[in-house]
Each structure stands twice: as structure tokens, then as C-alpha cells.
Design an enzyme around this catalytic site. Structure first.
Site, PDB file in Angstrom:
ATOM      1  N   GLY A  29      34.355 -25.580  -1.027  1.00 31.44           N
ATOM      2  CA  GLY A  29      35.679 -26.135  -1.301  1.00 31.44           C
ATOM      3  C   GLY A  29      35.885 -26.247  -2.804  1.00 31.44           C
TER       4      GLY A  29
ATOM      5  N   LYS B  16     -15.321 -21.437  15.096  1.00 25.87           N
ATOM      6  CA  LYS B  16     -14.520 -22.481  15.744  1.00 25.87           C
ATOM      7  C   LYS B  16     -15.331 -23.756  15.892  1.00 25.87           C
ATOM      8  CE  LYS B  16     -13.900 -24.416  19.702  1.00 25.87           C
ATOM      9  NZ  LYS B  16     -14.276 -24.528  21.114  1.00 25.87           N
TER      10      LYS B  16
ATOM     11  N   ARG C 263     -35.035  -8.008  25.114  1.00 20.94           N
ATOM     12  CA  ARG C 263     -34.363  -6.728  25.325  1.00 20.94           C
ATOM     13  C   ARG C 263     -35.337  -5.803  26.003  1.00 20.94           C
ATOM     14  NH1 ARG C 263     -34.427  -6.036  18.935  1.00 20.94           N
ATOM     15  NH2 ARG C 263     -36.445  -5.044  18.732  1.00 20.94           N
TER      16      ARG C 263
ATOM     17  N   ALA D 208      25.674 -33.594  11.058  1.00 23.84           N
ATOM     18  CA  ALA D 208      24.801 -32.537  11.578  1.00 23.84           C
ATOM     19  C   ALA D 208      25.232 -32.081  12.962  1.00 23.84           C
ATOM     20  CB  ALA D 208      23.356 -33.035  11.626  1.00 23.84           C
TER      21      ALA D 208
ATOM     22  N   ARG E  39      27.630 -19.449  12.083  1.00 24.28           N
ATOM     23  CA  ARG E  39      27.320 -18.362  11.158  1.00 24.28           C
ATOM     24  C   ARG E  39      25.824 -18.024  11.141  1.00 24.28           C
ATOM     25  NH1 ARG E  39      30.829 -21.039   6.325  1.00 24.28           N
ATOM     26  NH2 ARG E  39      30.540 -22.877   7.632  1.00 24.28           N
TER      27      ARG E  39
HETATM   28  C1  UD1 Z   1      31.857 -28.174   3.634  1.00 25.95           C
HETATM   29  C2  UD1 Z   1      33.054 -28.724   2.883  1.00 25.95           C
HETATM   30  C3  UD1 Z   1      33.205 -27.931   1.566  1.00 25.95           C
HETATM   31  C4  UD1 Z   1      31.933 -28.031   0.752  1.00 25.95           C
HETATM   32  C5  UD1 Z   1      30.720 -27.617   1.573  1.00 25.95           C
HETATM   33  C6  UD1 Z   1      29.457 -27.964   0.841  1.00 25.95           C
HETATM   34  C7  UD1 Z   1      34.659 -29.498   4.552  1.00 25.95           C
HETATM   35  C8  UD1 Z   1      35.916 -29.209   5.280  1.00 25.95           C
HETATM   36  N1  UD1 Z   1      34.249 -28.570   3.681  1.00 25.95           N
HETATM   37  O1  UD1 Z   1      32.143 -26.821   3.958  1.00 25.95           O
HETATM   38  O2  UD1 Z   1      34.284 -28.453   0.805  1.00 25.95           O
HETATM   39  O3  UD1 Z   1      32.029 -27.242  -0.422  1.00 25.95           O
HETATM   40  O4  UD1 Z   1      30.672 -28.306   2.843  1.00 25.95           O
HETATM   41  O5  UD1 Z   1      28.319 -27.438   1.464  1.00 25.95           O
HETATM   42  O6  UD1 Z   1      34.087 -30.572   4.741  1.00 25.95           O
HETATM   43  N2  UD1 Z   1      29.815 -30.819  10.838  1.00 25.95           N
HETATM   44  C9  UD1 Z   1      29.890 -31.752  11.844  1.00 25.95           C
HETATM   45  N3  UD1 Z   1      30.923 -31.679  12.741  1.00 25.95           N
HETATM   46  C10 UD1 Z   1      31.906 -30.753  12.648  1.00 25.95           C
HETATM   47  C11 UD1 Z   1      31.837 -29.797  11.605  1.00 25.95           C
HETATM   48  C12 UD1 Z   1      30.781 -29.870  10.702  1.00 25.95           C
HETATM   49  O7  UD1 Z   1      29.019 -32.608  11.963  1.00 25.95           O
HETATM   50  O8  UD1 Z   1      32.799 -30.768  13.490  1.00 25.95           O
HETATM   51  C13 UD1 Z   1      28.691 -30.862   9.907  1.00 25.95           C
HETATM   52  C14 UD1 Z   1      27.873 -29.604   9.914  1.00 25.95           C
HETATM   53  O9  UD1 Z   1      26.788 -29.720  10.828  1.00 25.95           O
HETATM   54  C15 UD1 Z   1      27.388 -29.471   8.477  1.00 25.95           C
HETATM   55  C16 UD1 Z   1      28.404 -30.236   7.678  1.00 25.95           C
HETATM   56  O10 UD1 Z   1      29.177 -31.005   8.580  1.00 25.95           O
HETATM   57  O11 UD1 Z   1      26.131 -30.050   8.302  1.00 25.95           O
HETATM   58  C17 UD1 Z   1      29.341 -29.297   6.895  1.00 25.95           C
HETATM   59  O12 UD1 Z   1      29.984 -28.436   7.790  1.00 25.95           O
HETATM   60  P1  UD1 Z   1      30.164 -26.887   7.486  1.00 25.95           P
HETATM   61  O13 UD1 Z   1      30.922 -26.281   8.600  1.00 25.95           O
HETATM   62  O14 UD1 Z   1      28.892 -26.291   7.093  1.00 25.95           O
HETATM   63  O15 UD1 Z   1      31.147 -27.002   6.214  1.00 25.95           O
HETATM   64  P2  UD1 Z   1      31.309 -25.950   5.031  1.00 25.95           P
HETATM   65  O16 UD1 Z   1      32.171 -24.836   5.475  1.00 25.95           O
HETATM   66  O17 UD1 Z   1      29.978 -25.618   4.461  1.00 25.95           O
HETATM   67 CA    CA Z   2      27.911 -25.876   5.076  1.00 22.48          CA
END
Ligand code: UD1
Ligand code: CA
Length: 470
Positions: free
Chosen positions: A141, A351, A440, A9, A15
Site C-alpha cells: 500500500g 545409532k 566361518r 493471520a 497467492r
Molecule cells: C497489506 C496492506 C498493505 C501493506 C501490506 C504490508 C491492507 C488492505 N493492505 O497488504 O497496505 O503494504 O499488507 O505487508 O491491509 N488477513 C486476515 N483476514 C483477511 C485478510 C487478511 O487476517 O480477511 C491477514 C493475512 O493473513 C495477512 C495480513 O492480514 O497476514 C495481510 O493480508 P494480505 O492479504 O497479505 O495483505 P497485503 O495485500 O499484503
Molecule cells: Ca501480505
């Protein structure tokens, strides 16, 4: 089997274009990440590590009070592979199965996760993941298979046009033996994004000859990842529809399930009808045969059977007893009880008051800090003056009282049983039972005044007291 959970997280959630961390965006009344925790908690992990970024204090705050959680800080956002690495220290000494989930997949289902972890153990896989089929495959992915066997994952942005056609995608849910953590160091930086992709660990394991498993378990709704506001809206719809369908199955009529906001913790009984755009929040319970008209919001309330809530009413932390009617445009504020058969009508605010059985306040009233008995009639525009700018005071209106319209009851004050208050009165002293309280100015009628005014020469100034505005 020993189980620990890692929730990723720390991502910046760019985005979302938001000042609020992505995983804290509310979805049906609670943050995204709380949904994720609710899905993993039934698996009874020994420990849950939540990976947050250095600005993760709001995430910690939002999860304070949850048991068995530790936070790990990922210093720089260098991808999901790096995020798991950040959790390694918190897992020191742990040997068993690691369940890794993304913090942005709020629709995960606990039963599917349990089945997945069991499958992973039974097949003795070093690493397993949940995949699902979806068309179009969005930015997930893609799962690469050779002769049916999973051999790797290619991220959407790195995929060839041909790979982009693949409909089997990665859910972001993985199970692995804790010994696999050592393999994180083999993940190479992805030159395009400058990130370490956790997904690369699959190819690495395959090349090392380890057992890997890609299990299709469930569908796109369950694994929907929130990357944008559109995704958040879509996930909200999925959740609302699922909840609405469950209640329809239990005998509730819902006129528009996309706009019925029913908290997962709320409950309803058969033959109740929900009009469009009704919000039933928190631990609200609604009885049988109720009708809730459009645009009403009911928060942590207990509503009895056969209650009618008319359009655009707000009810908070209160009780409404059977056969009562509230609204339209009523506001029932915390700590109130509306008795059986009572009627709270248009533009009435209540209230911290109790309203007795069969009592009516039909129009334009404010009733605060009051105890109102049964069979009372509160005329239009009646106000309890409960606040002197410093303290609040109580108004008591006993059974059978009739309060004439446009009266003010200056608290503390009691109107005794069966008493009357004349319309337009400002009541500052107790009214004894069976009495008429009246305060009144007496009315004066000036006979023939209009005719005299018409005869007056136009220039003549109007005498004081006879003027009236236009
Ligand atoms: C990721 C997967 C993808 C999968 C998808 C499912 C990777 C490279 N890709 O893509 O294959 O289909 O999730 O939803 O893993 N996060 C961190 N630190 C970081 C980057 C991300 O903690 O440096 C956490 C984010 O907070 C998030 C989760 O990892 O909760 C996934 O990251 P996000 O950037 O959303 O990956 P996706 O592009 O969705
Ligand atoms: Ca994601």
C-alpha cells in the site's frame, strides 16, 4: 503503558497456492507466524490476539505452548479491517495501546517495534504506522502525504499510475489507542475486492481531525511481507545472509552465505569453516577450528573443537568430541557419542551408540545400541545385529578390540578387551578378552581345478558344487 498485540493471520494466502496455511510455511526452521510472535514477545504485551480463519486449527496447534495467546476467529475473509474487528471481542475491557501486525511479516525486529510504540505514545497519536522506502514498491500500500503529513493509504491495486510511483509504503505495523477500535465500523467495503481495508482507517482518522503518524523506521528487509513462494525465498535469503554475516563477524569462515542454513538458536566458535550448502539446525553448537564440508546436516548436536565433518553427512541429536572425523556419507543417529579422535568414515551409520576415543569405523558399517571402547578398529562392513524383529539388544566392544571386516555381531554380545574377531565371522557368543573369535567355514582349495574344468568337453554338465555364476 498497557500494550496488547493483534496478529492478523486469517487470510487465505491464495497467492501461495498451498494446502498449508500461509503463516505456517517454514522459514529457517520455524513457521512464519512464530517469527512474528518472537518479534512481539519482547514487548511484553498483556495479551496477544491471533486472528485465524475457521480452518485455523493447524495454526492453533502450531502455537500451542505459547503463553498469553488467545485466538479470535474471523468467519469470512473480508479483509484486514474485518480481521481486526474479529479481535474486538477478545480485547473487551482492554484499555491501552494496540500493536497490530500482519502474520505474514516474519522479519520484524523487536527493537524497532519497541521504538515505534514509544514514538506513538510520545507523540500522543491516535493511530500510527510504520512505513518504509522501497524501490520497486511491489504490491505494498502506498503512503499518501500532503505537505509531508500522512493523509491516507492507497492499495497498489487501487492506485493511479501516478500513485503507483510512490516509494513510501505501508509495512502493515500499526499502533493505536484502543478507543480507535470503535472507528472500524466506519471502514467501507472496497467494491473491487469486496474487502474492508484496515488501511482506510488512516484517512478516516485524518478526516476526524485525529493525530496520525507515519514513521519511517528501518528498511524493506525488516517488513518484507510473504505473499508468494518467491517472497518466502527472498525472506529466507535475507535471514540467512544476516545470520551468516553475524557469524563471519565472530570469526567463522562461510564460503557461501546464501547456502549456509544456520538456525538462529545454533552457535559456532572461531576459525570454523563452513563449506557451501551446510545446514546447522536446532540448538547445535559447533566448536572452534572445525571444518564442515558441503551438503551436511547437523541437527541438535554438540560438536567439539577441531572436528571434521566430511561431505554429505547427517548428524542428529548427538555429541562429537574434539578432533573426531565423520563422513563422507555418514549418518550419526540420535543418542550417539563419538569420542575424541575417533574416525567414522564412508557410509557408516551409528545409532544410539557410544564410540570411544581414537576408535575407527572407516567404511560401510552399521553400529546400533553399542558401547564401543577406546582404540577399537571396526573393519569394513561390520554390522551389529541389534534387532530380532521385536526387541533391541546391546553390543559391547571393549577397549583395543579388532573386528575383522564383514563381521556380524549378534546382540546381546560382548567382545572383551583386546580381543580379535576374524574377518567374515558371525559372532553369537561373547568373545573373552585377548581371545580370537572366529566363526566361518574352513576354506578348501581344489588344486588344478581350473585346468581340469578347461579340459572338460563343453556339453558335459558341471558337477554340483563346481558351478559358478557369470
Ligand atoms: C497489506 C496492506 C498493505 C501493506 C501490506 C504490508 C491492507 C488492505 N493492505 O497488504 O497496505 O503494504 O499488507 O505487508 O491491509 N488477513 C486476515 N483476514 C483477511 C485478510 C487478511 O487476517 O480477511 C491477514 C493475512 O493473513 C495477512 C495480513 O492480514 O497476514 C495481510 O493480508 P494480505 O492479504 O497479505 O495483505 P497485503 O495485500 O499484503
Ligand atoms: Ca501480505
Amino acid at each position: 503503558m498497557k500494550l496488547a498485540v493483534v496478529i492478523l493471520a486469517a487470510g487465505l494466502g491464495t497467492r501461495m497456492k498451498s494446502a498449508l496455511p500461509k503463516v505456517l510455511h517454514p522459514l529457517l526452521g520455524k513457521p512464519i507466524i512464530s517469527h512474528v510472535l518472537d518479534a512481539v514477545t519482547p514487548l511484553r504485551p498483556e495479551k496477544t490476539v491471533v486472528v485465524v480463519n475457521p480452518h485455523g486449527a493447524p495454526v492453533r496447534d502450531a502455537l500451542s505452548g505459547r503463553e498469553n495467546i488467545v485466538f479470535a476467529v474471523q468467519k469470512e475473509m473480508k479483509g484486514t479491517g474485518d480481521a481486526v474487528k474479529a479481535a474486538v471481542r477478545s480485547l473487551a475491557g482492554f484499555q491501552g495501546t494496540l500493536l497490530i501486525v500482519n502474520g505474514d511479516t516474519p522479519l520484524l525486529n523487536a527493537d524497532a517495534l519497541k521504538r515505534f510504540v514509544r514514538l506513538h505514545a510520545a507523540r500522543k497519536e491516535a493511530i500510527s504506522l510504520i512505513s518504509f522506502l522501497v524501490d520497486p514498491p511491489h504490491e505494498y500500500g502506498r503512503i499518501l502525504r500532503e505537505h509531508g503529513k500522512m493523509v491516507g493509504i492507497i492499495e497498489h491495486r487501487n492506485a493511479t499510475d501516478e500513485q503507483k510511483e510512490i516509494r513510501e509504503v505501508n509495512s502493515g505495523v500499526y499502533a493505536m489507542q484502543s478507543s480507535m477500535l470503535g472507528m472500524l465500523k466506519n471502514i467501507k467495503i472496497n467494491p473491487e475486492k469486496g474487502e474492508y481495508y484496515l488501511t482506510d482507517i488512516i484517512g478516516i482518522a485524518v478526516r476526524k481531525g485525529l493525530r496520525v503518524g507515519g514513521h519511517i523506521l528501518g528498511g524493506p528487509d525488516e517488513y518484507s511481507g510473504i505473499n508468494s513462494r518467491e517472497d518466502l525465498h527472498e525472506a529466507g535469503l535475507i535471514l540467512r545472509r544476516a545470520i551468516a554475516h553475524r557469524w563471519m563477524h565472530n570469526g567463522i569462515t562461510i564460503l557461501d552465505c546464501d547456502s549456509a542454513f544456520i538456525d538462529p538458536a545454533a552457535s559456532l566458535k572461531a576459525d570454523t569453516v563452513l563449506y557451501p550448502n551446510v545446514h546447522i539446525e536446532g540448538t547445535t553448537s559447533i566448536g572452534a577450528h572445525c571444518t564442515i564440508y558441503p551438503n551436511s546436516r547437523i541437527i541438535n548436536c554438540t560438536i567439539g573443537d577441531n572436528v571434521t565433518i566430511k561431505d554429505s553427512s547427517v548428524l542428529e541429536d548427538s555429541v562429537v568430541r574434539e578432533h573426531a572425523s565423520v563422513g563422507p556419507f555418514a549418518h550419526i543417529r540420535p543418542g550417539s557419542t563419538i569420542g575424541p579422535n575417533a574416525k567414522i568414515g564412508n557410509f557408516v551409520e551409528i545409532k544410539k551408540s557410544s564410540i570411544g576415543s581414537g576408535t575407527k569405523a572407516s567404511h560401510l558399517s552399521y553400529i546400533g545400541d553399542a558401547e564401543v571402547g577406546a582404540g577399537v578398529n571396526i573393519g569394513a562392513g561390520t554390522i551389529t545385529c541389534n534387532y530380532d524383529g521385536v526387541s533391541k539388544f546391546k553390543t559391547t566392544i571393549e577397549d583395543g578390540v579388532f573386528i575383522g571386516s564383514d563381521s556380524q555381531l549378534v546382540a546381546p554380545v560382548t567382545v572383551g578387551k583386546d580381543a580379535y574377531v576374524g574377518a567374515g565371522s558371525t559372532i553369537t557368543k561373547n568373545v573373552p578378552p585377548h581371545a580370537l573369535g572366529l566363526s566361518r567355514a574352513r576354506q578348501v582349495n581344489l588344486e588344478g581345478w581350473v585346468e581340469r574344468k578347461k579340459r572338460r568337453p563343453a556339453k558335459e554338465t558341471t558337477p554340483k558344487g563346481d558351478s559358478h555364476g557369470r
